[in-house]
Design a protein around this motif. Structure first.
Motif, PDB file in Angstrom:
ATOM      1  N   ARG A  71       0.818  -1.213   0.000  1.00 13.17           N
ATOM      2  CA  ARG A  71       0.000   0.000   0.000  1.00 13.17           C
ATOM      3  C   ARG A  71       0.854   1.266   0.000  1.00 13.17           C
ATOM      4  O   ARG A  71       0.334   2.369   0.055  1.00 13.17           O
ATOM      5  CB  ARG A  71      -0.938  -0.002   1.198  1.00 13.17           C
ATOM      6  CG  ARG A  71      -1.962  -1.112   1.126  1.00 13.17           C
ATOM      7  CD  ARG A  71      -2.979  -1.024   2.265  1.00 13.17           C
ATOM      8  NE  ARG A  71      -3.865  -2.170   2.290  1.00 13.17           N
ATOM      9  CZ  ARG A  71      -4.960  -2.276   1.566  1.00 13.17           C
ATOM     10  NH1 ARG A  71      -5.323  -1.296   0.756  1.00 13.17           N
ATOM     11  NH2 ARG A  71      -5.705  -3.361   1.646  1.00 13.17           N
ATOM     12  N   GLY A  72       2.181   1.071  -0.027  1.00 16.33           N
ATOM     13  CA  GLY A  72       3.070   2.222  -0.122  1.00 16.33           C
ATOM     14  C   GLY A  72       3.429   2.866   1.197  1.00 16.33           C
ATOM     15  O   GLY A  72       4.129   3.874   1.230  1.00 16.33           O
ATOM     16  N   GLY A  73       2.976   2.296   2.302  1.00 19.75           N
ATOM     17  CA  GLY A  73       3.220   2.923   3.591  1.00 19.75           C
ATOM     18  C   GLY A  73       4.608   2.696   4.142  1.00 19.75           C
ATOM     19  O   GLY A  73       5.030   3.382   5.079  1.00 19.75           O
ATOM     20  N   SER A  74       5.316   1.745   3.586  1.00 17.52           N
ATOM     21  CA  SER A  74       6.646   1.411   4.090  1.00 17.52           C
ATOM     22  C   SER A  74       7.625   1.358   2.926  1.00 17.52           C
ATOM     23  O   SER A  74       7.373   0.690   1.923  1.00 17.52           O
ATOM     24  CB  SER A  74       6.604   0.057   4.797  1.00 17.52           C
ATOM     25  OG  SER A  74       7.891  -0.368   5.169  1.00 17.52           O
ATOM     26  N   THR A  75       8.714   2.076   3.064  1.00 19.69           N
ATOM     27  CA  THR A  75       9.771   2.061   2.053  1.00 19.69           C
ATOM     28  C   THR A  75      11.118   1.831   2.724  1.00 19.69           C
ATOM     29  O   THR A  75      11.280   2.084   3.930  1.00 19.69           O
ATOM     30  CB  THR A  75       9.828   3.382   1.267  1.00 19.69           C
ATOM     31  OG1 THR A  75      10.051   4.465   2.179  1.00 19.69           O
ATOM     32  CG2 THR A  75       8.545   3.634   0.498  1.00 19.69           C
ATOM     33  N   TYR A  76      12.057   1.360   1.921  1.00 17.93           N
ATOM     34  CA  TYR A  76      13.397   1.074   2.449  1.00 17.93           C
ATOM     35  C   TYR A  76      14.386   1.258   1.320  1.00 17.93           C
ATOM     36  O   TYR A  76      14.096   0.894   0.172  1.00 17.93           O
ATOM     37  CB  TYR A  76      13.442  -0.346   3.000  1.00 17.93           C
ATOM     38  CG  TYR A  76      14.733  -0.686   3.699  1.00 17.93           C
ATOM     39  CD1 TYR A  76      15.672  -1.509   3.092  1.00 17.93           C
ATOM     40  CD2 TYR A  76      15.017  -0.183   4.965  1.00 17.93           C
ATOM     41  CE1 TYR A  76      16.862  -1.816   3.727  1.00 17.93           C
ATOM     42  CE2 TYR A  76      16.206  -0.490   5.603  1.00 17.93           C
ATOM     43  CZ  TYR A  76      17.119  -1.313   4.975  1.00 17.93           C
ATOM     44  OH  TYR A  76      18.287  -1.612   5.608  1.00 17.93           O
ATOM     45  N   TYR A  77      15.576   1.802   1.654  1.00 19.01           N
ATOM     46  CA  TYR A  77      16.555   2.131   0.637  1.00 19.01           C
ATOM     47  C   TYR A  77      17.933   1.588   0.977  1.00 19.01           C
ATOM     48  O   TYR A  77      18.310   1.493   2.152  1.00 19.01           O
ATOM     49  CB  TYR A  77      16.667   3.650   0.482  1.00 19.01           C
ATOM     50  CG  TYR A  77      15.389   4.324   0.053  1.00 19.01           C
ATOM     51  CD1 TYR A  77      14.454   4.760   0.986  1.00 19.01           C
ATOM     52  CD2 TYR A  77      15.101   4.501  -1.302  1.00 19.01           C
ATOM     53  CE1 TYR A  77      13.273   5.371   0.591  1.00 19.01           C
ATOM     54  CE2 TYR A  77      13.928   5.108  -1.708  1.00 19.01           C
ATOM     55  CZ  TYR A  77      13.017   5.532  -0.755  1.00 19.01           C
ATOM     56  OH  TYR A  77      11.849   6.140  -1.159  1.00 19.01           O
ATOM     57  N   ALA A  78      18.680   1.293  -0.056  1.00 19.55           N
ATOM     58  CA  ALA A  78      20.090   1.000   0.133  1.00 19.55           C
ATOM     59  C   ALA A  78      20.797   2.276   0.569  1.00 19.55           C
ATOM     60  O   ALA A  78      20.412   3.381   0.163  1.00 19.55           O
ATOM     61  CB  ALA A  78      20.697   0.483  -1.172  1.00 19.55           C
ATOM     62  N   ASP A  79      21.823   2.139   1.371  1.00 16.23           N
ATOM     63  CA  ASP A  79      22.552   3.313   1.859  1.00 16.23           C
ATOM     64  C   ASP A  79      23.102   4.154   0.714  1.00 16.23           C
ATOM     65  O   ASP A  79      23.183   5.373   0.805  1.00 16.23           O
ATOM     66  CB  ASP A  79      23.691   2.877   2.770  1.00 16.23           C
ATOM     67  CG  ASP A  79      23.199   2.381   4.124  1.00 16.23           C
ATOM     68  OD1 ASP A  79      23.976   1.710   4.819  1.00 16.23           O
ATOM     69  OD2 ASP A  79      22.031   2.668   4.476  1.00 16.23           O
ATOM     70  N   SER A  80      23.476   3.498  -0.369  1.00 14.31           N
ATOM     71  CA  SER A  80      24.111   4.195  -1.487  1.00 14.31           C
ATOM     72  C   SER A  80      23.172   5.154  -2.214  1.00 14.31           C
ATOM     73  O   SER A  80      23.630   6.048  -2.934  1.00 14.31           O
ATOM     74  CB  SER A  80      24.675   3.179  -2.486  1.00 14.31           C
ATOM     75  OG  SER A  80      23.645   2.337  -2.978  1.00 14.31           O
ATOM     76  N   VAL A  81      21.862   4.979  -2.034  1.00 18.35           N
ATOM     77  CA  VAL A  81      20.901   5.840  -2.742  1.00 18.35           C
ATOM     78  C   VAL A  81      20.027   6.645  -1.795  1.00 18.35           C
ATOM     79  O   VAL A  81      19.244   7.499  -2.243  1.00 18.35           O
ATOM     80  CB  VAL A  81      19.998   5.017  -3.696  1.00 18.35           C
ATOM     81  CG1 VAL A  81      20.849   4.176  -4.638  1.00 18.35           C
ATOM     82  CG2 VAL A  81      19.020   4.142  -2.920  1.00 18.35           C
ATOM     83  N   LYS A  82      20.143   6.392  -0.513  1.00 12.52           N
ATOM     84  CA  LYS A  82      19.296   7.071   0.470  1.00 12.52           C
ATOM     85  C   LYS A  82      19.480   8.580   0.373  1.00 12.52           C
ATOM     86  O   LYS A  82      20.601   9.084   0.301  1.00 12.52           O
ATOM     87  CB  LYS A  82      19.641   6.563   1.869  1.00 12.52           C
ATOM     88  CG  LYS A  82      18.588   6.786   2.917  1.00 12.52           C
ATOM     89  CD  LYS A  82      18.961   6.101   4.215  1.00 12.52           C
ATOM     90  CE  LYS A  82      19.013   4.604   4.069  1.00 12.52           C
ATOM     91  NZ  LYS A  82      19.335   3.913   5.338  1.00 12.52           N
ATOM     92  N   GLY A  83      18.357   9.304   0.333  1.00 18.95           N
ATOM     93  CA  GLY A  83      18.398  10.756   0.221  1.00 18.95           C
ATOM     94  C   GLY A  83      18.447  11.260  -1.204  1.00 18.95           C
ATOM     95  O   GLY A  83      18.243  12.448  -1.450  1.00 18.95           O
ATOM     96  N   ARG A  84      18.706  10.357  -2.162  1.00 16.31           N
ATOM     97  CA  ARG A  84      18.751  10.754  -3.580  1.00 16.31           C
ATOM     98  C   ARG A  84      17.630  10.111  -4.390  1.00 16.31           C
ATOM     99  O   ARG A  84      17.124  10.713  -5.334  1.00 16.31           O
ATOM    100  CB  ARG A  84      20.098  10.364  -4.200  1.00 16.31           C
ATOM    101  CG  ARG A  84      21.299  11.001  -3.537  1.00 16.31           C
ATOM    102  CD  ARG A  84      22.576  10.712  -4.319  1.00 16.31           C
ATOM    103  NE  ARG A  84      22.887   9.301  -4.385  1.00 16.31           N
ATOM    104  CZ  ARG A  84      23.039   8.617  -5.521  1.00 16.31           C
ATOM    105  NH1 ARG A  84      22.900   9.227  -6.694  1.00 16.31           N
ATOM    106  NH2 ARG A  84      23.333   7.324  -5.498  1.00 16.31           N
TER     107      ARG A  84
END
Length: 124
Positions: free
Chosen positions: A54-67
Motif C-alpha cells: 500500500r506504499g506505507g513502508s519504504t526502504y533504501y540501500a545506503d548508497s541511494v538514500k536521500g537521492r
C-alpha cells in the motif's frame, strides 16, 4: 503470473535526474510488494529500494538514500523510482521486481517476478 515492464531509462549527466516506471499486469497490483534492483557490468545485482503493497513502508540501500525515492500508484498498477543527484556509479541496468507479500525485501531471491530491465547511464 505477473508481467513487469520498466521504462524511463536513458543517458543523463552527473547531477541530473531520471524517473523510472514499472508497469505491472496479470495480478492484483495492490497485493504485490515491489522492489528495484540494479546490476552494473561485471557486478552482482544489488538492492536499491522496496515499497510495501500500500506504499506505507519504504526502504533504501545506503548508497541511494536521500537521492532516490520509490513510490507507487495502485490505480495505475505502476511503481516509480525517482532518481536525483545521479552519479556515474549509478550506471547500471535497473530492474523492478514483485513479490506476493505485504512488505518488500532487500534480497533478490525473495522476488518471484522480474522485469526485463532498463539501462541507466550517468556520464561524468
Amino acid at each position: 503470473q505477473v508481467q513487469l515492464a520498466e521504462s524511463g531509462g536513458g543517458l543523463v549527466q552527473a547531477g541530473g535526474s531520471l524517473r523510472l516506471s514499472c508497469a505491472a499486469s496479470g495480478r492484483t497490483f495492490i497485493n504485490l510488494a515491489m522492489g528495484w534492483f540494479r546490476q552494473a557490468p561485471g557486478k552482482e545485482r544489488e538492492f536499491v529500494a522496496h515499497i510495501s503493497w500500500r506504499g506505507g513502508s519504504t526502504y533504501y540501500a545506503d548508497s541511494v538514500k536521500g537521492r532516490f525515492t520509490i513510490s507507487r500508484d495502485n490505480a495505475k498498477n505502476t511503481v516509480y523510482l525517482q532518481m536525483n543527484s545521479l552519479k556515474p556509479e549509478d550506471t547500471a541496468v535497473y530492474y523492478c521486481a514483485a513479490r506476493t507479500t505485504v512488505v518488500g525485501s532487500a534480497r533478490a531471491h525473495d522476488y518471484a517476478y522480474w522485469g526485463q530491465g532498463t539501462q541507466v547511464t550517468v556520464s561524468s
